[in-house]
Design a protein around this motif. Structure first.
Motif, PDB file in Angstrom:
ATOM      1  N   SER A   1       0.749   1.881  -4.692  1.00 26.63           N
ATOM      2  CA  SER A   1      -0.531   2.067  -4.715  1.00 26.63           C
ATOM      3  C   SER A   1      -1.014   3.174  -5.049  1.00 26.63           C
ATOM      4  CB  SER A   1      -0.856   1.459  -3.136  1.00 26.63           C
ATOM      5  OG  SER A   1      -2.275   1.549  -2.855  1.00 26.63           O
TER       6      SER A   1
ATOM      7  N   GLU B   1       6.397   0.636   5.958  1.00 30.67           N
ATOM      8  CA  GLU B   1       5.790   1.037   4.633  1.00 30.67           C
ATOM      9  C   GLU B   1       5.186   2.374   4.573  1.00 30.67           C
ATOM     10  OE1 GLU B   1       3.486  -1.480   1.351  1.00 30.67           O
ATOM     11  OE2 GLU B   1       2.261  -1.061   2.717  1.00 30.67           O
TER      12      GLU B   1
ATOM     13  N   LEU C   1       0.830  -1.172   0.115  1.00 31.14           N
ATOM     14  CA  LEU C   1       0.127   0.015   0.008  1.00 31.14           C
ATOM     15  C   LEU C   1       0.932   1.310  -0.020  1.00 31.14           C
ATOM     16  CD1 LEU C   1      -2.554  -1.156   2.497  1.00 31.14           C
ATOM     17  CD2 LEU C   1      -3.046  -1.020   0.400  1.00 31.14           C
ATOM     18  N   SER C   2       2.007   1.191  -0.471  1.00 29.26           N
ATOM     19  CA  SER C   2       3.104   2.189  -0.298  1.00 29.26           C
ATOM     20  C   SER C   2       2.843   3.531  -1.439  1.00 29.26           C
ATOM     21  CB  SER C   2       4.416   1.849  -0.776  1.00 29.26           C
ATOM     22  OG  SER C   2       4.488   1.445  -2.143  1.00 29.26           O
TER      23      SER C   2
ATOM     24  N   ARG D   1       2.595   5.327   3.639  1.00 32.67           N
ATOM     25  CA  ARG D   1       1.257   5.091   2.789  1.00 32.67           C
ATOM     26  C   ARG D   1       0.548   6.398   2.995  1.00 32.67           C
ATOM     27  NH1 ARG D   1      -0.752  -0.134   6.437  1.00 32.67           N
ATOM     28  NH2 ARG D   1       0.490  -1.611   5.260  1.00 32.67           N
TER      29      ARG D   1
END
Length: 1000
Positions: free
Chosen positions: A372, A406, A367-368, A408
């Motif tokens: 993403s 990560e 979901l970076s 996001r």
């Protein structure tokens, strides 16, 4: 007085100089400007000053110089007789101790801007080096009884009644109580000679535009004493944090710099915060007592204000600050943290499966920011998007893992923002591992523990049901695990202190209706301490503070029986990418900024780097209707599902686009040519005017830019006259840019438009005499690379008249100014009240899709049609036409031209206020969202250095801005037309701050 001491200086030191008084509480201090250009400080001590005090300072300074000559410590200048200190009677016959010091350039840190992280880090290094040098210094004067020795700070305990405000007095009592409790630990530390007064007026710094920020001196050793070195650091820290917008960061940078040179121990670091507060407590008590003795001295009470502001500041938790300081020194954030991590690693593989099954074969999904597109709008996450987060990653049963560490963009709520603006710092880096699985999936405790927290956090996109368990290793070291996004039914069954056994099913995943709105998953997080985070356990960290949060909340992979690398995200390494780019591309493909940014997402007028840091885009005019506009996305995707072909075939998209663009043009312009870029359109324009007139010669303003192909460069002085350029062609004549701020004719000349226009006459004559004849005149309607110039009213009307009278055609390059950017005008030529023969558009026409347009008259088009066929393979493709029309429709339907007018006026009004405030702002100009700010030196000359400084500092504050002009001294402000009032206010507020740094 100055004459008397100047004479003494000449007699005793042989220095003829001019003396200027400097500030001093008790003593006389003079700045010495010698005839040879050298500078010194002459110190004339108060009558009765003890010789031992001066002797201690002299010997300490000489000791520092001998021990570490690289330290920025002023040298003592000995007299002609070789003495460091002389006894000289003053004009009244009183004996004064007099000594001379080397001058430290710059100014004191208190008055200096910017107080950058790098500068504070350097201060820490200098202080550490000085302390290290003083370790071996001895002097009988170091053992002294006085109020500024932190070891003796308990004296204020009996003076607290001078503070009459009961809340403030209670605060001081708490600080004194804390100090009393730590005194045994403090007294157990070794003592040495310390500076003892590295306050913000005793640290000299220098730098600014075009210079590196540096520490030039640590001065005034008059408060030296013997004490543990942590006292020295605490005193410096007490002043570094005052009125700093991010005091925790400033403190961490100071400590990091110190530790880099002179490593600190855990015992010392744990004393730093209470000692810092005690120093400020001494300061406010002392100044309050002085105010009672000197009630007419307003400075005494004013000087208290920053200390009180800091001491009363909310949200600064001692335990978390100490953890921060330990982390920045690469020490365990709490006692036993290193043992816990070692134990977890040893037990990896032996923990009960969290989800009731092994996770080593469950796929991972990102979901970076880089990988993403969730959420589409990084400032708002609708529940519909949150509920289907990452659904493409799951296995056949919907299971998948989300990475630790990560960055996001899904954390969109205001709670994640750390400042007043959308482009302020925000928390983006995930501190847990996610396990996505169907709702109602039961969770099992990886190991035994007791319930520390159980609650339902039902707010929008919060945790929903959440449980925190406390665990202990066999050695008795505690740590914590958090389970978020649960079915809140667990809140009815469990309570604080309840025992949970290893492998016990103690909760289950909640659905979006009860878990905060997210797709079903557990947010599984490990923490080595709850100090400072009990009430608001952070699931996400600031990318610039991961030195802290990755230490407090390390990778929980071991508890999932996984390898750390299996669930730890690794973003693209920016430095490696830059090196590869340099290896694979030409050196003249340049990057913006001294420290380039890597931007991987955009939305409207903001962009995001690989760590999710937001940037306000005040520079890019290509994303005309905003980055990643959903309507552009939809049109492009739709057309690519159908067909993308060229103009050799009929398609309604081409005529629909032509109809739309021509509806914005004057009636006489009724033929379109569709190409790939403004460059190609200008190249085509040259062919059209030559075909129509039979001539080749062109007249164009100096420093113009019309593209990067051979023909376009020939008419772009910005390129052909640049270093390494090809030089002018004999068929091109340059005329002066109609710049009425810096040009030949200024704004106080009412006839300046005509005078600038008259410069075209000799250019036309030269072309006619050379045999090239006059084909036409081409200009950026408002010269952009020339410096965001707005020509005086009537200029182009007069130029066009002259060109046409000589048989030429007029080309308006509207690549920078067209399509509503100017607010009051859809095209720049409207403001000049002219009717071009050819209009060229590009860049923003496709909002990032390569698209250029040339619009002309039927007669000119027919002349060109007598030659060979014109065809552009990708020009006018069905995809390009649909995107181009959508851009125009969005400008109309979303009111972006009106927004450009309103926001442009707001921005320009604010810039004009800054022009009045700062001497380095020479001129503000522009219309709508096409604005320029000319930056100048004190003598009025163009300042490339200041402009580069401002541009890079704006980038430091997360605002992207450009620079242009022949001397690259003009800030270029051309944001997407979506910019909002809040963003305009941010530009003005930050620019105000940066300009104050320049003038400081």
């Amino acid at each position: 007085m100055t004459l008397f001491w100047a004479t003494a200086l000449e007699q005793q030191w042989g220095i003829t100089a001019e003396l200027t008084g400097l500030d001093g509480e008790y003593d006389l201090n003079f700045l010495v400007r010698a005839g040879d250009g050298q500078r010194y400080v002459l110190k004339v001590m108060r009558a009765g000053c003890e010789a031992g005090l001066v002797d201690m300072q002299v010997r300490a300074l000489e000791h520092i110089q001998q021990t570490d000559p690289e330290l920025p410590s002023p040298s003592v200048i000995r007299s002609l007789s070789g003495e460091a200190m002389l006894s000289i009677p003053d004009e009244e016959g009183r004996i004064r101790l007099v000594w001379l010091l080397e001058w430290c350039p710059g100014r004191c840190y208190a008055d200096f801007k910017p107080k950058s992280d790098e500068l504070i880090h350097r201060i820490g290094q200098v202080l550490a080096g000085t302390t290290q040098a003083l370790e071996s210094f001895e002097h009988p004067g170091l053992q002294r009884e006085f109020k500024w020795d932190l070891m003796q700070a308990g004296w204020i305990r009996d003076q607290l009644d001078v503070v009459t405000d009961p809340e403030r007095r209670q605060l001081l009592e708490e600080i004194v109580t804390e100090f009393t409790a730590l005194q045994p630990a403090l007294e157990a530390l070794p003592e040495q000679a310390i500076h003892n007064d590295a306050n913000d007026y005793n640290i000299m710094v220098d730098g600014g535009p075009g210079k590196t920020l540096t520490v030039t001196g640590l001065i005034d050793l008059g408060d030296m004493c013997a004490a543990p070195r942590i006292c020295d650091l605490a005193i410096a820290a007490a002043y570094i944090v005052l009125d700093h917008p991010a005091p925790e960061t400033a403190l961490a940078m100071l400590v990091a710099g110190y530790d880099e040179v002179h490593p600190l121990s855990v015992e010392e670091l744990d004393l730093l915060w209470p000692l810092l507060r005690m120093r400020l407590a001494v300061s406010v008590v002392n100044s309050t007592m002085m105010a009672q003795e000197n009630p007419d001295d307003p400075y005494v009470t004013i000087s208290q204000a920053p200390a009180w502001r800091f001491l009363e500041r909310e949200g600064m938790h001692a335990g978390l600050i100490t953890a921060r300081l330990r982390a920045v020194c690469d020490l365990p954030v709490v006692e036993g943290a290193d043992r816990v991590l070692a134990w977890l690693d040893e037990e990896r593989g032996n923990f009960a499966p969290l989800m009731g099954k092994a996770l080593d074969h469950v796929p991972a999904g990102s979901l970076s920011v880089e990988e993403s597109t969730f959420p589409q709008n990084p400032f708002h996450m609708p529940l519909q998007e949150a509920a289907r987060l990452g659904q493409e990653y799951g296995d056949e049963e919907g299971w998948w893992l989300g990475y630790y560490h990560e960055p996001r963009l899904i954390y969109t709520e205001d709670a994640f923002r750390k400042g007043p603006w959308k482009a302020s710092d925000r928390r983006t880096v995930h501190l847990a591992v996610d396990v996505f699985a169907p709702a109602e999936t039961p969770l099992h405790a990886p190991l035994a523990g007791e319930v520390f927290v159980v609650e339902n956090r039902a707010q929008h996109l919060d945790y929903g049901g959440v449980i925190i368990l406390r665990h202990e290793t066999e050695a008795g070291d505690s740590f914590y695990t958090l389970y978020g996004h649960l079915d809140p039914e667990c809140c009815d069954r469990l309570g604080r202190g309840d025992r949970i056994e290893k492998g016990e099913s103690f909760c289950r995943l909640g659905g979006p209706d009860v878990n905060g709105g997210w797709a079903p998953h557990v947010h599984f997080q490990l923490a080595l301490t709850t100090e400072g985070i009990e009430a608001d356990w952070p699931g996400v960290g600031d990318p610039d503070e991961m030195y802290l949060w990755s230490a407090v909340c390390p990778n929980p992979a071991a508890l999932l029986n996984l390898a750390d690398a299996d669930v730890c995200y690794q973003p693209t390494d920016r430095d490696e990418l830059q090196q590869e780019r340099q290896a694979r591309f030409s050196d003249n493909l340049r990057l913006t900024y001294s420290s380039p940014v890597m931007l991987v997402r955009g939305w409207k007028h903001h962009m995001f780097d690989e760590w999710g840091r937001p940037y306000l885009d005040a520079y890019n005019n290509v994303p005309h209707v905003g980055h990643a506009h959903p309507r552009i996305q939809a049109v492009a995707a739709d057309q690519l599902k159908r067909v993308n072909t060229n103009t050799r075939y009929l398609h309604p998209a081409q005529t629909a686009y032509a109809r739309k663009i021509l509806s914005k043009m004057p009636d006489h312009l009724d033929v379109c040519f569709l190409v790939n870029s403004g460059t190609e359109a200008n190249e085509l324009a040259l062919r059209l005017v030559r075909a129509s007139t039979g001539c080749k010669g062109m007249v164009t303003p100096d420093h113009g830019y019309h593209g990067n192909t051979t023909g376009a460069i020939d008419i772009s002085a910005y390129k052909f006259n640049a270093a390494g350029g090809v030089g002018p062609s004999d068929w091109v004549e340059l005329v002066e840019v109609a710049d009425d701020y810096r040009g030949s004719f200024r704004r106080n000349d009412p006839d300046r438009a005509r005078k600038f226009a008259d410069l075209v006459d000799p250019a036309i004559g030269k072309l006619q005499q050379s045999g090239h004849g006059l084909a036409g005149f081409i200009a950026e309607t408002f010269p952009s690379v020339g410096g965001q110039i707005i020509p005086p009213e009537g200029y182009l009307k007069a130029v066009y008249s002259k060109i046409r009278a000589a048989g030429g055609l007029c080309i308006a390059d509207e690549v920078q100014t067209g399509l509503g950017r100017l607010g009051d005008y859809y095209f720049g030529f409207e403001q000049q009240e002219v009717l071009p023969d050819i209009v060229v558009l590009g860049k923003p026409a496709g909002n990032g899709h390569p698209l250029g347009i040339l619009v002309t008259t039927r007669a000119i088009a027919d002349s060109f049609a007598q030659g060979p066929e014109f065809f552009s393979t990708f020009g006018g493709s069905t995809l390009s036409c649909r995107i181009g029309k959508e851009v125009l429709d969005i400008v109309d339907e979303e009111g972006l031209q009106e927004n450009a007018r309103l926001m442009g006026r707001r921005l320009k009004d604010g810039l004009l206020e800054l022009e009045q405030k700062y001497a380095c702002v020479g001129d503000v100009r522009g219309i709508g969202l096409f604005l320029g700010l000319e930056l100048i030196e004190g003598d009025g000359s163009q300042s490339t250095v200041i402009c580069q400084y401002v541009k890079n500092r704006m980038r430091d504050y997360r605002i992207l801005i450009g620079s242009e002009g022949p001397k690259d001294n003009i800030l270029k402000i051309r944001p997407p037309l979506t910019i909002e009032a809040e963003d305009v206010d941010m530009i003005l507020a930050v620019l105000d701050q940066v300009l104050s740094e320049v003038e400081n």
